[in-house]
Design a protein around this motif. Structure first.
Motif, PDB file in Angstrom:
ATOM      1  N   GLU A  11      11.534   2.223  16.363  1.00 33.88           N
ATOM      2  CA  GLU A  11      12.009   1.274  17.438  1.00 33.88           C
ATOM      3  C   GLU A  11      12.912   0.265  17.125  1.00 33.88           C
ATOM      4  O   GLU A  11      12.711  -0.002  15.664  1.00 33.88           O
ATOM      5  N   VAL A  12      14.010  -0.141  17.564  1.00 31.62           N
ATOM      6  CA  VAL A  12      14.747  -1.203  16.968  1.00 31.62           C
ATOM      7  C   VAL A  12      14.126  -2.489  17.310  1.00 31.62           C
ATOM      8  O   VAL A  12      14.060  -2.918  18.319  1.00 31.62           O
ATOM      9  N   VAL A  13      13.828  -3.257  16.244  1.00 27.33           N
ATOM     10  CA  VAL A  13      13.057  -4.518  16.343  1.00 27.33           C
ATOM     11  C   VAL A  13      14.075  -5.803  16.183  1.00 27.33           C
ATOM     12  O   VAL A  13      13.813  -7.054  16.253  1.00 27.33           O
ATOM     13  N   GLY A  14      15.229  -5.480  15.561  1.00 30.52           N
ATOM     14  CA  GLY A  14      16.514  -6.337  15.285  1.00 30.52           C
ATOM     15  C   GLY A  14      17.562  -5.824  15.299  1.00 30.52           C
ATOM     16  O   GLY A  14      17.684  -4.701  14.401  1.00 30.52           O
ATOM     17  N   ARG A  15      18.582  -6.584  15.455  1.00 28.19           N
ATOM     18  CA  ARG A  15      20.073  -5.991  15.104  1.00 28.19           C
ATOM     19  C   ARG A  15      20.891  -7.332  15.025  1.00 28.19           C
ATOM     20  O   ARG A  15      20.751  -8.429  15.472  1.00 28.19           O
ATOM     21  N   PRO A  20      33.415  -6.566  12.990  1.00 24.48           N
ATOM     22  CA  PRO A  20      33.499  -5.624  14.058  1.00 24.48           C
ATOM     23  C   PRO A  20      33.197  -4.161  13.814  1.00 24.48           C
ATOM     24  O   PRO A  20      33.063  -3.519  14.778  1.00 24.48           O
ATOM     25  N   ASP A  21      33.226  -3.722  12.614  1.00 26.44           N
ATOM     26  CA  ASP A  21      32.812  -2.414  12.360  1.00 26.44           C
ATOM     27  C   ASP A  21      31.572  -2.088  11.576  1.00 26.44           C
ATOM     28  O   ASP A  21      31.272  -0.967  11.109  1.00 26.44           O
ATOM     29  N   MET A  22      30.985  -3.210  11.369  1.00 22.31           N
ATOM     30  CA  MET A  22      29.584  -3.050  10.627  1.00 22.31           C
ATOM     31  C   MET A  22      28.352  -3.732  11.243  1.00 22.31           C
ATOM     32  O   MET A  22      28.850  -4.783  11.752  1.00 22.31           O
ATOM     33  N   PHE A  23      27.448  -3.258  11.305  1.00 19.61           N
ATOM     34  CA  PHE A  23      26.194  -3.917  11.858  1.00 19.61           C
ATOM     35  C   PHE A  23      24.734  -3.530  10.995  1.00 19.61           C
ATOM     36  O   PHE A  23      24.874  -2.610  10.259  1.00 19.61           O
ATOM     37  N   SER A  24      23.746  -4.395  11.395  1.00 18.78           N
ATOM     38  CA  SER A  24      22.351  -3.997  10.738  1.00 18.78           C
ATOM     39  C   SER A  24      21.613  -3.812  11.791  1.00 18.78           C
ATOM     40  O   SER A  24      21.488  -4.315  12.698  1.00 18.78           O
ATOM     41  N   LEU A  25      20.766  -2.806  11.486  1.00 14.73           N
ATOM     42  CA  LEU A  25      19.355  -2.562  12.347  1.00 14.73           C
ATOM     43  C   LEU A  25      18.256  -2.664  11.624  1.00 14.73           C
ATOM     44  O   LEU A  25      18.182  -2.293  10.623  1.00 14.73           O
ATOM     45  N   GLN A  26      17.169  -3.502  12.230  1.00 18.57           N
ATOM     46  CA  GLN A  26      15.861  -3.476  11.686  1.00 18.57           C
ATOM     47  C   GLN A  26      14.955  -2.577  12.476  1.00 18.57           C
ATOM     48  O   GLN A  26      15.097  -2.522  13.758  1.00 18.57           O
ATOM     49  N   LEU A  27      14.373  -1.724  11.874  1.00 19.07           N
ATOM     50  CA  LEU A  27      13.533  -0.697  12.344  1.00 19.07           C
ATOM     51  C   LEU A  27      11.957  -0.527  12.165  1.00 19.07           C
ATOM     52  O   LEU A  27      11.748  -1.184  10.958  1.00 19.07           O
ATOM     53  N   ARG A  28      11.293  -0.038  13.105  1.00 18.80           N
ATOM     54  CA  ARG A  28       9.891   0.190  12.898  1.00 18.80           C
ATOM     55  C   ARG A  28       9.389   1.301  13.254  1.00 18.80           C
ATOM     56  O   ARG A  28       9.814   1.684  14.442  1.00 18.80           O
ATOM     57  N   PHE A  29       8.672   2.118  12.907  1.00 21.54           N
ATOM     58  CA  PHE A  29       8.015   3.436  13.337  1.00 21.54           C
ATOM     59  C   PHE A  29       7.009   2.795  14.412  1.00 21.54           C
ATOM     60  O   PHE A  29       6.439   1.862  14.420  1.00 21.54           O
ATOM     61  N   THR A  30       7.159   3.713  15.606  1.00 27.07           N
ATOM     62  CA  THR A  30       6.223   3.458  16.638  1.00 27.07           C
ATOM     63  C   THR A  30       4.891   3.811  16.284  1.00 27.07           C
ATOM     64  O   THR A  30       3.826   3.221  17.001  1.00 27.07           O
ATOM     65  N   ASP A  31       4.540   4.634  15.297  1.00 22.66           N
ATOM     66  CA  ASP A  31       3.223   5.057  15.017  1.00 22.66           C
ATOM     67  C   ASP A  31       2.915   4.185  13.870  1.00 22.66           C
ATOM     68  O   ASP A  31       3.211   4.232  12.647  1.00 22.66           O
ATOM     69  N   PRO A  32       1.892   3.317  14.107  1.00 20.79           N
ATOM     70  CA  PRO A  32       1.446   2.111  13.136  1.00 20.79           C
ATOM     71  C   PRO A  32       1.103   2.837  11.620  1.00 20.79           C
ATOM     72  O   PRO A  32       1.257   2.235  10.744  1.00 20.79           O
ATOM     73  N   GLU A  33       0.423   4.218  11.798  1.00 20.77           N
ATOM     74  CA  GLU A  33      -0.018   4.793  10.494  1.00 20.77           C
ATOM     75  C   GLU A  33       0.983   5.170   9.758  1.00 20.77           C
ATOM     76  O   GLU A  33       1.110   5.173   8.509  1.00 20.77           O
ATOM     77  N   VAL A  34       2.082   5.630  10.537  1.00 20.97           N
ATOM     78  CA  VAL A  34       3.441   6.191   9.670  1.00 20.97           C
ATOM     79  C   VAL A  34       4.128   4.953   9.069  1.00 20.97           C
ATOM     80  O   VAL A  34       4.443   4.846   8.122  1.00 20.97           O
ATOM     81  N   GLN A  35       4.126   3.818   9.666  1.00 20.86           N
ATOM     82  CA  GLN A  35       4.676   2.542   8.991  1.00 20.86           C
ATOM     83  C   GLN A  35       4.026   2.095   7.925  1.00 20.86           C
ATOM     84  O   GLN A  35       4.597   1.833   6.822  1.00 20.86           O
ATOM     85  N   ALA A  36       2.747   2.278   7.938  1.00 18.99           N
ATOM     86  CA  ALA A  36       1.988   1.837   6.859  1.00 18.99           C
ATOM     87  C   ALA A  36       1.818   2.479   5.747  1.00 18.99           C
ATOM     88  O   ALA A  36       1.952   2.087   4.788  1.00 18.99           O
ATOM     89  N   ALA A  37       2.367   3.901   6.218  1.00 20.18           N
ATOM     90  CA  ALA A  37       2.092   4.781   5.031  1.00 20.18           C
ATOM     91  C   ALA A  37       3.553   4.794   4.178  1.00 20.18           C
ATOM     92  O   ALA A  37       3.835   5.510   3.149  1.00 20.18           O
ATOM     93  N   TYR A  38       4.896   4.037   4.812  1.00 27.95           N
ATOM     94  CA  TYR A  38       6.029   4.586   4.478  1.00 27.95           C
ATOM     95  C   TYR A  38       6.242   3.620   3.157  1.00 27.95           C
ATOM     96  O   TYR A  38       6.038   2.708   2.951  1.00 27.95           O
ATOM     97  N   ARG A  39       6.851   4.254   2.155  1.00 28.88           N
ATOM     98  CA  ARG A  39       7.279   3.735   0.843  1.00 28.88           C
ATOM     99  C   ARG A  39       8.650   4.260   0.461  1.00 28.88           C
ATOM    100  O   ARG A  39       8.944   5.278   0.804  1.00 28.88           O
ATOM    101  N   PHE A  40       9.345   3.171  -0.089  1.00 24.31           N
ATOM    102  CA  PHE A  40      10.805   3.628  -0.718  1.00 24.31           C
ATOM    103  C   PHE A  40      11.143   2.900  -2.032  1.00 24.31           C
ATOM    104  O   PHE A  40      10.285   1.868  -2.344  1.00 24.31           O
ATOM    105  N   THR A  41      12.036   3.215  -2.493  1.00 25.05           N
ATOM    106  CA  THR A  41      12.502   2.448  -3.690  1.00 25.05           C
ATOM    107  C   THR A  41      14.004   2.267  -3.405  1.00 25.05           C
ATOM    108  O   THR A  41      14.757   2.923  -2.914  1.00 25.05           O
ATOM    109  N   MET A  42      14.692   0.989  -3.917  1.00 23.55           N
ATOM    110  CA  MET A  42      15.809   0.615  -3.966  1.00 23.55           C
ATOM    111  C   MET A  42      16.770   1.811  -4.409  1.00 23.55           C
ATOM    112  O   MET A  42      16.920   2.416  -5.523  1.00 23.55           O
TER     113      MET A  42
END
Length: 277
Positions: A11-15, A20-42
């Motif tokens: 779900e988009v929780v912020g934008r 004019p040609d670039m934008f940022s989206l803040q996203l969050r998984f709708t399943d809390p378990e998926v969000q809690a398990a998500y990991r990434f590196t830079m």
């Protein structure tokens, strides 16, 4: 077992509109378990999916320690990204990832950093800079060099001003073509390498941008006797499957989506010298 090709709903929780040609989206998984398990590196990326339209690879620009949401900065260059730009808070889309190999932030600890980025595709380097600034004591001096084709292409000007205020941080901005009110330099990014002070034997060089620029930076760094294994490149290719299956992003024997997008110069040296590879 869930297939790596199946997206999870987010779900988009912020934008925020950057230009004019670039934008940022803040996203969050709708399943809390998926969000809690998500990991990434830079430096890793996600595939953002719009059902019935397609999907695109987008770099992750949030901090790995920020667990509440996942940030992406997107440039409108095709039908999928233009439609992503129409999303508002509360809208939903598919997200699968993270994929690829990111920046070696742990390996770079204790070294001077030279971060060179060109063009509009600077999101991987911007997120890296923010990551380092939030952990400033782990790294040495930081030299940030940003080049754009035209002065109007420079985004996030307030960020560059904020970065300059940090101790042991130098920022150099340049454009191939500057307008009347362009206050910084004109010309290639390589013009700064003779004036910046870094230890060639104890540095980490991160490069992101057009491949012609990256080749020029590599040449200059070799002249400074920076070891090829201390030079990292974030490559852009037409990544489609994100798991090294379709072959669209192949670069020599490597797949950018699976083996990169971050590579050492030593890994890619045999292929960067051949145009069109």
């Amino acid at each position: 077992m869930t297939s790596p090709l199946v997206p999870h709903e987010a779900e988009v929780v912020g934008r925020r509109d950057e230009t004019p040609d670039m934008f940022s989206l803040q996203l969050r998984f709708t399943d809390p378990e998926v969000q809690a398990a998500y990991r990434f590196t830079m430096g890793q990326f996600n595939m953002l999916c719009l059902p019935g339209m397609g999907e695109v690879p987008i770099s992750i620009v949030s901090d790995p320690d920020e667990r509440a949401m996942i940030d992406h900065t997107i440039r409108k260059v095709g039908s999928v990204t233009r439609n992503l730009g129409r999303l508002e808070v509360g809208d939903r889309l598919g997200l699968r990832g993270p994929y690829g190999r990111g920046w070696p932030t742990e390996e770079a600890e204790g070294t001077d950093l030279v971060i060179v980025t060109g063009g509009l595709g600077c999101a991987p380097s911007v997120s890296l800079i923010e990551y380092v600034l939030h952990r400033r004591g782990r790294y040495g001096r930081m030299h940030i060099i940003q080049g754009v084709k035209h002065s109007n292409d420079l985004i996030w000007r307030d960020r560059y001003a904020a970065w300059r205020r940090h101790p042991d941080v130098e920022v150099y901005l340049t454009a191939d073509t500057g307008d009347t009110f362009w206050p910084w330099h004109t010309g290639p990014v390589t013009q700064f390498f003779e004036r910046i002070d870094f230890d060639s034997a104890r540095c980490s060089v991160f490069i992101c941008g057009p491949e012609g620029m990256m080749r020029a930076v590599i040449k200059a760094m070799r002249e400074r006797e920076v070891p090829e294994e201390r030079i990292w490149l974030s490559m852009e290719r037409n990544m489609h499957c994100a798991i090294g299956s379709c072959g669209r992003c192949q670069l020599g024997p490597k797949f950018v989506c699976r083996d990169g997008p971050v590579f050492t110069c030593r890994e890619l040296a045999p292929y960067l010298s051949h145009r069109g590879v």
